[in-house]
Design a protein around this motif. Structure first.
Motif, PDB file in Angstrom:
ATOM      1  N   GLN A  28      72.818   3.691   5.403  1.00 45.96           N
ATOM      2  CA  GLN A  28      72.691   2.335   5.899  1.00 45.96           C
ATOM      3  C   GLN A  28      72.132   2.341   7.318  1.00 45.96           C
ATOM      4  O   GLN A  28      71.289   1.500   7.671  1.00 45.96           O
ATOM      5  CB  GLN A  28      74.066   1.658   5.883  1.00 45.96           C
ATOM      6  CG  GLN A  28      74.068   0.212   6.342  1.00 45.96           C
ATOM      7  CD  GLN A  28      75.437  -0.428   6.160  1.00 45.96           C
ATOM      8  OE1 GLN A  28      75.702  -1.115   5.194  1.00 45.96           O
ATOM      9  NE2 GLN A  28      76.329  -0.196   7.114  1.00 45.96           N
ATOM     10  N   ALA A  29      72.575   3.296   8.126  1.00 42.34           N
ATOM     11  CA  ALA A  29      72.056   3.415   9.490  1.00 42.34           C
ATOM     12  C   ALA A  29      70.563   3.678   9.482  1.00 42.34           C
ATOM     13  O   ALA A  29      69.807   3.061  10.243  1.00 42.34           O
ATOM     14  CB  ALA A  29      72.792   4.535  10.225  1.00 42.34           C
ATOM     15  N   GLN A  30      70.107   4.588   8.626  1.00 40.46           N
ATOM     16  CA  GLN A  30      68.681   4.897   8.563  1.00 40.46           C
ATOM     17  C   GLN A  30      67.861   3.670   8.184  1.00 40.46           C
ATOM     18  O   GLN A  30      66.791   3.432   8.752  1.00 40.46           O
ATOM     19  CB  GLN A  30      68.436   6.027   7.560  1.00 40.46           C
ATOM     20  CG  GLN A  30      68.916   7.383   8.054  1.00 40.46           C
ATOM     21  CD  GLN A  30      68.670   8.495   7.058  1.00 40.46           C
ATOM     22  OE1 GLN A  30      68.579   8.267   5.843  1.00 40.46           O
ATOM     23  NE2 GLN A  30      68.575   9.720   7.549  1.00 40.46           N
ATOM     24  N   ARG A  31      68.355   2.871   7.262  1.00 46.68           N
ATOM     25  CA  ARG A  31      67.612   1.673   6.854  1.00 46.68           C
ATOM     26  C   ARG A  31      67.515   0.671   8.003  1.00 46.68           C
ATOM     27  O   ARG A  31      66.449   0.089   8.248  1.00 46.68           O
ATOM     28  CB  ARG A  31      68.276   1.036   5.624  1.00 46.68           C
ATOM     29  CG  ARG A  31      68.057   1.838   4.360  1.00 46.68           C
ATOM     30  CD  ARG A  31      68.708   1.229   3.144  1.00 46.68           C
ATOM     31  NE  ARG A  31      68.175  -0.070   2.780  1.00 46.68           N
ATOM     32  CZ  ARG A  31      67.011  -0.280   2.176  1.00 46.68           C
ATOM     33  NH1 ARG A  31      66.216   0.747   1.887  1.00 46.68           N
ATOM     34  NH2 ARG A  31      66.626  -1.498   1.845  1.00 46.68           N
ATOM     35  N   PHE A  32      68.610   0.473   8.713  1.00 49.76           N
ATOM     36  CA  PHE A  32      68.555  -0.432   9.861  1.00 49.76           C
ATOM     37  C   PHE A  32      67.564   0.066  10.907  1.00 49.76           C
ATOM     38  O   PHE A  32      66.794  -0.713  11.479  1.00 49.76           O
ATOM     39  CB  PHE A  32      69.946  -0.569  10.487  1.00 49.76           C
ATOM     40  CG  PHE A  32      70.877  -1.493   9.746  1.00 49.76           C
ATOM     41  CD1 PHE A  32      70.468  -2.779   9.388  1.00 49.76           C
ATOM     42  CD2 PHE A  32      72.162  -1.100   9.427  1.00 49.76           C
ATOM     43  CE1 PHE A  32      71.323  -3.641   8.714  1.00 49.76           C
ATOM     44  CE2 PHE A  32      73.028  -1.962   8.757  1.00 49.76           C
ATOM     45  CZ  PHE A  32      72.607  -3.227   8.402  1.00 49.76           C
ATOM     46  N   CYS A  78      70.118  11.637  17.196  1.00 47.39           N
ATOM     47  CA  CYS A  78      71.565  11.880  17.277  1.00 47.39           C
ATOM     48  C   CYS A  78      72.167  12.013  15.883  1.00 47.39           C
ATOM     49  O   CYS A  78      72.980  12.905  15.618  1.00 47.39           O
ATOM     50  CB  CYS A  78      72.211  10.727  18.041  1.00 47.39           C
ATOM     51  SG  CYS A  78      73.969  10.940  18.365  1.00 47.39           S
ATOM     52  N   GLN A  79      71.741  11.149  14.970  1.00 50.49           N
ATOM     53  CA  GLN A  79      72.244  11.228  13.605  1.00 50.49           C
ATOM     54  C   GLN A  79      71.774  12.506  12.908  1.00 50.49           C
ATOM     55  O   GLN A  79      72.555  13.156  12.203  1.00 50.49           O
ATOM     56  CB  GLN A  79      71.772  10.016  12.801  1.00 50.49           C
ATOM     57  CG  GLN A  79      72.260  10.031  11.362  1.00 50.49           C
ATOM     58  CD  GLN A  79      71.528   9.038  10.485  1.00 50.49           C
ATOM     59  OE1 GLN A  79      70.301   8.948  10.513  1.00 50.49           O
ATOM     60  NE2 GLN A  79      72.276   8.258   9.716  1.00 50.49           N
ATOM     61  N   LEU A 136      76.328   1.187  14.618  1.00 51.41           N
ATOM     62  CA  LEU A 136      77.659   0.894  14.099  1.00 51.41           C
ATOM     63  C   LEU A 136      77.864   1.535  12.730  1.00 51.41           C
ATOM     64  O   LEU A 136      78.945   2.043  12.419  1.00 51.41           O
ATOM     65  CB  LEU A 136      77.855  -0.619  14.016  1.00 51.41           C
ATOM     66  CG  LEU A 136      77.864  -1.367  15.362  1.00 51.41           C
ATOM     67  CD1 LEU A 136      77.805  -2.871  15.135  1.00 51.41           C
ATOM     68  CD2 LEU A 136      79.090  -1.003  16.177  1.00 51.41           C
ATOM     69  N   SER A 137      76.822   1.525  11.904  1.00 50.20           N
ATOM     70  CA  SER A 137      76.906   2.159  10.583  1.00 50.20           C
ATOM     71  C   SER A 137      77.066   3.664  10.728  1.00 50.20           C
ATOM     72  O   SER A 137      77.906   4.287  10.066  1.00 50.20           O
ATOM     73  CB  SER A 137      75.646   1.834   9.770  1.00 50.20           C
ATOM     74  OG  SER A 137      75.501   0.439   9.589  1.00 50.20           O
ATOM     75  N   PHE A 138      76.275   4.258  11.608  1.00 47.04           N
ATOM     76  CA  PHE A 138      76.351   5.693  11.857  1.00 47.04           C
ATOM     77  C   PHE A 138      77.722   6.076  12.404  1.00 47.04           C
ATOM     78  O   PHE A 138      78.347   7.046  11.954  1.00 47.04           O
ATOM     79  CB  PHE A 138      75.244   6.079  12.837  1.00 47.04           C
ATOM     80  CG  PHE A 138      75.419   7.405  13.509  1.00 47.04           C
ATOM     81  CD1 PHE A 138      75.652   8.567  12.778  1.00 47.04           C
ATOM     82  CD2 PHE A 138      75.339   7.522  14.895  1.00 47.04           C
ATOM     83  CE1 PHE A 138      75.814   9.801  13.401  1.00 47.04           C
ATOM     84  CE2 PHE A 138      75.490   8.741  15.525  1.00 47.04           C
ATOM     85  CZ  PHE A 138      75.735   9.885  14.786  1.00 47.04           C
ATOM     86  N   ASP A 139      78.223   5.309  13.354  1.00 48.52           N
ATOM     87  CA  ASP A 139      79.524   5.594  13.959  1.00 48.52           C
ATOM     88  C   ASP A 139      80.643   5.500  12.929  1.00 48.52           C
ATOM     89  O   ASP A 139      81.666   6.169  13.050  1.00 48.52           O
ATOM     90  CB  ASP A 139      79.789   4.617  15.109  1.00 48.52           C
ATOM     91  CG  ASP A 139      81.033   4.976  15.905  1.00 48.52           C
ATOM     92  OD1 ASP A 139      81.109   6.121  16.396  1.00 48.52           O
ATOM     93  OD2 ASP A 139      81.924   4.125  16.026  1.00 48.52           O
ATOM     94  N   LEU A 183      73.881  15.483  10.852  1.00 45.35           N
ATOM     95  CA  LEU A 183      73.648  15.803   9.444  1.00 45.35           C
ATOM     96  C   LEU A 183      73.134  17.226   9.253  1.00 45.35           C
ATOM     97  O   LEU A 183      72.800  17.616   8.134  1.00 45.35           O
ATOM     98  CB  LEU A 183      72.646  14.808   8.843  1.00 45.35           C
ATOM     99  CG  LEU A 183      73.124  13.360   8.734  1.00 45.35           C
ATOM    100  CD1 LEU A 183      71.995  12.460   8.238  1.00 45.35           C
ATOM    101  CD2 LEU A 183      74.313  13.262   7.794  1.00 45.35           C
ATOM    102  N   GLY A 184      73.062  17.985  10.343  1.00 41.68           N
ATOM    103  CA  GLY A 184      72.592  19.359  10.237  1.00 41.68           C
ATOM    104  C   GLY A 184      71.096  19.499  10.172  1.00 41.68           C
ATOM    105  O   GLY A 184      70.580  20.594   9.931  1.00 41.68           O
ATOM    106  N   GLN A 185      70.367  18.420  10.428  1.00 38.48           N
ATOM    107  CA  GLN A 185      68.904  18.453  10.415  1.00 38.48           C
ATOM    108  C   GLN A 185      68.428  18.752  11.847  1.00 38.48           C
ATOM    109  O   GLN A 185      67.884  17.880  12.549  1.00 38.48           O
ATOM    110  CB  GLN A 185      68.362  17.113   9.930  1.00 38.48           C
ATOM    111  CG  GLN A 185      68.832  16.718   8.539  1.00 38.48           C
ATOM    112  CD  GLN A 185      68.105  17.510   7.461  1.00 38.48           C
ATOM    113  OE1 GLN A 185      66.893  17.414   7.307  1.00 38.48           O
ATOM    114  NE2 GLN A 185      68.848  18.290   6.700  1.00 38.48           N
TER     115      GLN A 185
END
Length: 445
Positions: A222-226, A252-253, A213-216, A257-259
């Motif tokens: 915040q998404a990475q921490r979760f 997916c994230q 949900l944070s990523f979306d 982020l271009g990684q």
């Protein structure tokens, strides 16, 4: 330092605004503001900390406030993994969940920075080689039964499906509240080892969902921490499928982020770590790998991963016991993700075939995924050799309508923004000009 990086002040301002947006901050700079800093003005918080972070990343060395000639304003910018270097045990898992779910009060004077490079894949590799947590039973407090976990899981399932129709903005708060309930049960109740592992699995799925949900919603750190906290739960639960699924979302994230190299690494780590007892879960992981390879422009690897995914979906024997969180993967979703892959590979006919199939199978539901499919399909009509603008604008209009009045998703809005960009050469066409006007409030152009 700007001369060393090769930036004009306007470029620094753009990078800082991108950094602030990526980390969920509301502040924005005027593009000319850094000229004032060059003349001696001291920026207000949080810009000094963000400048040090952006320049440190670009110059590959730590930049201090002293080097910039600015005082430390007390605003801290720390990597997303801070506070999450914990033992791979039930106690470490509980602490990880508490750390990430109780951090909102710290955010006014602290910002977590998105992990990049090898820092993105480090938690995945730690989880992969970590020994399974030993007995996770608890003797504290009143006993908690498996029936209670059934009820907790039922709420979690409802929250997953609520996200499909409301989007991230309206669902995350409810997920965090429910996570607090599960964490409280882990901390204050007594339970057997089997019940404890189920509780950790529930917490892990909620952390996975909170990260999604944070990523979306565009809040990547915040998404990475979760998700990192979710890996601790997966280890305590002894649930390889849950952990592999979290890695798939991290992949997916990373591509967004271009990684791209890290995206492939995470996707392949997820596939390698899962014993493939559930065809649905295996299909999900294959599709994540396909997306990672498509963004890296690897046609052969993309097609191979897609073939694997569609092959697994034909294996629907009930004895496999697919987890409830895999409910969303079906023929429509698989075709949608295949369509996305072929858009990235600029294979417009294949992309269009898959996206049309996905839209046909989904029916008349106005969901986030429907908006995304319409936006991607519209893009294929614009980018093909002979553009069909009427079809593109009709599909784009449907996406804008869904995202404006029914579903909240920064990720999908980004694809609408890409569509508007693709239509730029035709902006003198009255219908295109009207579409851009209709989309203006949604994408802030």
């Amino acid at each position: 330092m700007l001369a060393e990086v090769g930036w004009q002040p306007e470029q620094l301002a753009r990078r800082l605004n991108e950094c602030a947006e990526r980390h969920g901050r509301a502040e924005r700079l005027h593009l000319k503001t850094p000229y004032k800093w060059k003349k001696g003005d001291v920026p207000r918080s949080p810009w000094p900390a963000l400048v040090t972070a952006v320049l440190s990343e670009q110059l590959q060395r730590e930049i201090s406030f002293d080097e910039l000639g600015w005082p430390d304003d007390g605003f801290e910018a720390a990597p997303a993994s801070v506070g999450l270097d914990l033992p791979w045990s039930s106690a470490g898992a509980l602490q990880a969940a508490e750390v990430v779910n109780e951090s909102e009060g710290m955010m006014h004077r602290r910002m977590f920075l998105t992990l990049i490079g090898t820092a993105v894949t480090a938690p995945a590799h730690e989880w992969l080689i970590a020994p399974q947590a030993k007995d996770v039973a608890s003797t504290t407090g009143r006993p908690l039964s498996g029936e209670v976990v059934d009820h907790l899981d039922a709420v979690t399932a409802s929250l997953r499906r609520m996200d499909d129709h409301l989007g991230s903005g309206q669902t995350l708060g409810l997920v965090r509240q429910h996570l607090s309930t599960v964490v409280e049960a882990l901390r204050e109740r007594s339970y057997t080892d089997s019940v404890g592992r189920r509780l950790h699995a529930t917490a892990g799925e909620l952390l996975r969902l909170a990260g999604w949900l944070s990523f979306d919603n565009g809040h990547h750190t915040q998404a990475q921490r979760f998700w990192i906290a979710g890996l601790y739960q997966a280890n305590a639960a002894a649930d390889r499928g849950l952990g592999a699924n979290i890695l798939g979302f991290m992949s997916c994230q990373a591509k967004d982020l271009g990684q791209l190299r890290q995206s492939v690494t995470l996707a392949e780590t997820a596939r390698a770590s899962y014993p493939a007892t559930s065809p649905k879960v295996a299909a999900i992981l294959d599709l994540r790998a396909a997306e990672a390879y498509a963004n890296s422009r690897s046609v052969t690897d993309t097609r191979r991963a897609l073939d694997n995914a569609f092959g697994r979906l034909t294996d629907s024997r009930p004895e496999h016991g697919d987890p409830d969180w895999s409910y969303w993967i079906n023929e429509a979703q698989a075709n949608a993700q295949a369509g996305y892959c072929y858009v990235k590979l600029e294979d417009w006919p294949r992309a269009r075939d898959h996206l049309r199939t996905a839209l046909r199978l989904q029916g008349n539901e106005y969901t986030r995924e429907g908006a995304l499919r319409n936006a991607l399909l519209a893009t294929t009509y614009v980018q093909q050799e002979h553009p069909e603008l009427d079809k593109a604008l009709a599909l784009g209009g449907q996406a804008v309508q869904t995202l404006t009045g029914q579903v909240n998703s920064a990720r999908c809005i980004k694809h609408v923004r890409n569509l508007v960009g693709a239509l730029a050469p035709y902006q003198r066409t009255p219908a295109v000009r009207q579409f851009r006007q209709d989309a203006r409030d949604l994408i802030s152009i």
